[in-house]
Design an enzyme around this catalytic site. Structure first.
Site, PDB file in Angstrom:
ATOM      1  N   LYS A 186      49.649 -11.105 -10.201  1.00 31.33           N
ATOM      2  CA  LYS A 186      48.615 -12.110  -9.973  1.00 31.33           C
ATOM      3  C   LYS A 186      47.294 -11.634 -10.558  1.00 31.33           C
ATOM      4  O   LYS A 186      46.881 -10.491 -10.381  1.00 31.33           O
ATOM      5  CB  LYS A 186      48.450 -12.363  -8.469  1.00 31.33           C
ATOM      6  N   THR A 217       0.818  -1.212   0.000  1.00 31.17           N
ATOM      7  CA  THR A 217       0.000   0.000   0.000  1.00 31.17           C
ATOM      8  C   THR A 217       0.853   1.263   0.000  1.00 31.17           C
ATOM      9  O   THR A 217       0.529   2.249  -0.684  1.00 31.17           O
ATOM     10  CB  THR A 217      -0.938  -0.002   1.220  1.00 31.17           C
ATOM     11  N   GLU A 265      34.012 -15.546 -10.218  1.00 28.16           N
ATOM     12  CA  GLU A 265      33.753 -15.435  -8.778  1.00 28.16           C
ATOM     13  C   GLU A 265      32.500 -14.606  -8.508  1.00 28.16           C
ATOM     14  O   GLU A 265      31.646 -14.967  -7.680  1.00 28.16           O
ATOM     15  CB  GLU A 265      34.965 -14.797  -8.090  1.00 28.16           C
ATOM     16  N   SER A 274      45.826  -9.084  -6.626  1.00 27.76           N
ATOM     17  CA  SER A 274      46.329  -9.121  -5.262  1.00 27.76           C
ATOM     18  C   SER A 274      46.917  -7.772  -4.877  1.00 27.76           C
ATOM     19  O   SER A 274      47.512  -7.079  -5.714  1.00 27.76           O
ATOM     20  CB  SER A 274      47.407 -10.204  -5.110  1.00 27.76           C
ATOM     21  N   SER A 275      46.762  -7.429  -3.599  1.00 30.76           N
ATOM     22  CA  SER A 275      47.367  -6.194  -3.098  1.00 30.76           C
ATOM     23  C   SER A 275      48.811  -6.407  -2.678  1.00 30.76           C
ATOM     24  O   SER A 275      49.522  -5.439  -2.388  1.00 30.76           O
ATOM     25  CB  SER A 275      46.560  -5.680  -1.901  1.00 30.76           C
ATOM     26  N   SER A 313      -7.281  -1.127  -6.478  1.00 27.60           N
ATOM     27  CA  SER A 313      -6.899  -1.380  -5.097  1.00 27.60           C
ATOM     28  C   SER A 313      -5.449  -1.836  -5.105  1.00 27.60           C
ATOM     29  O   SER A 313      -4.972  -2.405  -6.102  1.00 27.60           O
ATOM     30  CB  SER A 313      -7.793  -2.462  -4.483  1.00 27.60           C
ATOM     31  N   THR A 314      -4.756  -1.586  -4.002  1.00 28.71           N
ATOM     32  CA  THR A 314      -3.422  -2.176  -3.857  1.00 28.71           C
ATOM     33  C   THR A 314      -3.478  -3.674  -4.123  1.00 28.71           C
ATOM     34  O   THR A 314      -2.550  -4.253  -4.714  1.00 28.71           O
ATOM     35  CB  THR A 314      -2.886  -1.921  -2.435  1.00 28.71           C
ATOM     36  N   ASN A 315      -4.594  -4.285  -3.740  1.00 31.13           N
ATOM     37  CA  ASN A 315      -4.696  -5.744  -3.775  1.00 31.13           C
ATOM     38  C   ASN A 315      -4.722  -6.320  -5.182  1.00 31.13           C
ATOM     39  O   ASN A 315      -4.398  -7.492  -5.369  1.00 31.13           O
ATOM     40  CB  ASN A 315      -5.941  -6.188  -3.002  1.00 31.13           C
ATOM     41  N   THR A 359      35.952 -37.033 -13.628  1.00 34.11           N
ATOM     42  CA  THR A 359      34.806 -37.367 -12.797  1.00 34.11           C
ATOM     43  C   THR A 359      35.322 -37.609 -11.382  1.00 34.11           C
ATOM     44  O   THR A 359      36.401 -38.172 -11.204  1.00 34.11           O
ATOM     45  CB  THR A 359      34.075 -38.618 -13.314  1.00 34.11           C
ATOM     46  N   HIS A 360      34.581 -37.159 -10.373  1.00 36.43           N
ATOM     47  CA  HIS A 360      35.054 -37.181  -8.980  1.00 36.43           C
ATOM     48  C   HIS A 360      36.354 -36.398  -8.827  1.00 36.43           C
ATOM     49  O   HIS A 360      37.153 -36.672  -7.929  1.00 36.43           O
ATOM     50  CB  HIS A 360      35.271 -38.623  -8.485  1.00 36.43           C
TER      51      HIS A 360
END
Length: 470
Positions: free
Chosen positions: A321, A97, A328, A315-316, A136-138, A184-185
């Protein structure tokens, strides 16, 4: 300052604000996250207001001049104006609402200006009586979630998925003849083609695109026109059909009124269905990003069978690197989408009787998930997949040294002999080929045919087949 009045009393607002007294109360009540409504969600709500103003004007429910200025105000917002006026926190009053009234007040006050009036002079043009006529909001908020979801899919996720699929297909063709060791594995397995690795990923994404498109069909049935509880109270008999037609035109996507408005307003199942399809994509996309990181690991102590393009120092402290940062980032987004899906599932079952009051959470999580995945796939493709290269020599060396090549010997020398050859190779460092020839288990010519890496890794069908084609 100007003074506005609602059912709870009077409050003062700065003259420059387009939102009104109910929005002001909401900002005071919900200083929760600092998260404001997503732009796509605002677009969806404003498109609904534009469509309803047009239809209510056509049907004689509101004056034509009022209808026209509401439409003009809506168009200004859709063009990017007044965006800083949508200020209610994502975590807010149940059902939405507060955000809904924020939209109504912004459009009403801008429309009043267009009429030459003053903001807050709601006797002439009201957020409730005119912008929100017959609504209506609904019924507006579940419709906005549907429209917002469809907009986000068309604007973001579908193009990004198509781009990723096409890029992976191109990589598949480029590296079709490179053989690498399967695993595999996380242990040596039979050889596979690097091209087929990329083609498999393309096919996985193409399959997810179909699943999401199928689930999104649920979003095209609208409960708009149900008003407060699904009965259509205070709406024109033709309103719900006409507004579905106008919204279809506005978003260029076929929509229709739901067969039972009360059901469409109560059930969050369409959003759970789409969210589930997004979670499914996120799970496979996360797995793909993990694979990219493994195959790029190194450069001297990992797999390093492929090279993702370096896009920033990694890397810092360690010079030179580079990290697989795009992969990621992709994993993190996928985890967030899975979390959003869980929250959507809990929220969807938390409605009571004629209303689900958890819709603001569902709206944010669903649309944000779509846009997160779209932006992520686009970034991963442009700054990761397109510049990816394969280290062919390293792939070949791993493939040739894999003990799993012994699998191809089973039909020729038997499982037990093959196992003994593999064991001896592991213990002595001799190649499989050396040991088989030393033991006289096969002729050199026959062994060359059996241990042909290209033949062993060939897939059935044409190598140039495009995974994105049906």
């Amino acid at each position: 300052m100007r003074t506005e009045k609602d059912s709870m009393g009077e409050r003062q607002l700065p003259d420059e604000t387009y939102y009104g007294i109910q929005t002001l109360r909401a900002t005071e009540n919900f200083p929760i996250s600092g998260l404001k409504p997503l732009s796509t969600y605002v677009d969806a709500c404003v498109l609904i207001k534009k469509a309803t103003a047009r239809v209510n004007g056509e049907l004689g429910c509101i004056p034509t001049d009022i209808s026209q200025v509401i439409i003009q105000a809506a168009d200004e917002v859709l063009q990017g104006n007044w965006r800083d006026q949508f200020v209610v926190d994502v975590y807010q009053a149940g059902a939405g609402t507060s955000h809904h009234m924020n939209v109504n007040e912004v459009l009403a006050n801008r429309a009043l200006e267009l009429l030459g009036g003053e903001k807050g002079d709601y006797a002439r043009l009201s957020p409730n009586d005119h912008v929100n006529y017959g609504q209506s909001t609904n019924d507006v908020i579940p419709t906005a979630i549907r429209i917002g979801g469809l907009l986000a899919l068309e604007r973001s996720l579908y193009p990004s998925l198509a781009g990723a699929i096409a890029t992976l297909d191109n990589k598949a063709r480029e590296y079709q003849d490179v053989v690498r060791s399967g695993r595999t594995h996380l242990q040596d397995a039979v050889p596979v083609r690097m091209g087929e690795t990329f083609r498999a990923w393309a096919q996985i994404l193409a399959d997810h695109l179909v699943r999401i498109e199928t689930a999104a069909q649920d979003l095209t049935l609208l409960g708009l026109g149900g008003s407060a509880a699904g009965t259509g109270l205070n709406t024109h008999p033709r309103y719900r059909f006409r507004v579905a037609e106008v919204l279809s035109e506005l978003i260029d996507h076929p929509l229709q009124t739901a067969p039972h408005l009360m059901a469409a307003m109560q059930s969050m199942a369409p959003f759970v269905n789409v969210s589930g399809a997004l979670r499914n994509l996120a799970q496979d996309l996360a797995k793909m990003s993990h694979d990219l990181r493994l195959l790029d690991s190194g450069p001297n102590t990992g797999f390093k069978e492929l090279q993702l393009p370096p896009v920033q120092p990694g890397s810092s402290i360690m010079p030179g690197k580079y990290n697989p940062v795009m992969a990621e980032m992709t994993s993190m987004v996928c985890f967030q989408v899975m979390g959003y899906d869980t929250a959507i599932a809990f929220a969807a079952q938390a409605g009571q009787l004629e209303l689900n009051v958890m819709m603001p959470l569902i709206a944010f999580n669903l649309i944000h998930s779509i846009e997160l995945l779209g932006n992520t796939l686009n970034a991963l493709t442009l700054r990761g997949l397109k510049g990816l290269t394969v280290q062919s020599d390293r792939c070949t060396a791993y493939a040739e040294s894999s003990l799993a090549l012994v699998t191809a010997l089973n039909p020729h020398i038997g499982y037990l002999n093959a196992a003994a050859v593999a064991k001896e190779s592991l213990e002595t460092g001799k190649t499989l080929r050396q040991i088989v020839l030393e033991k006289g288990l096969m002729s050199e010519e026959a062994l060359a045919q059996v241990l042909d890496l290209a033949k062993m890794s060939a897939m059935p069908g044409k190598p140039s087949e495009n995974a994105s084609q049906p």
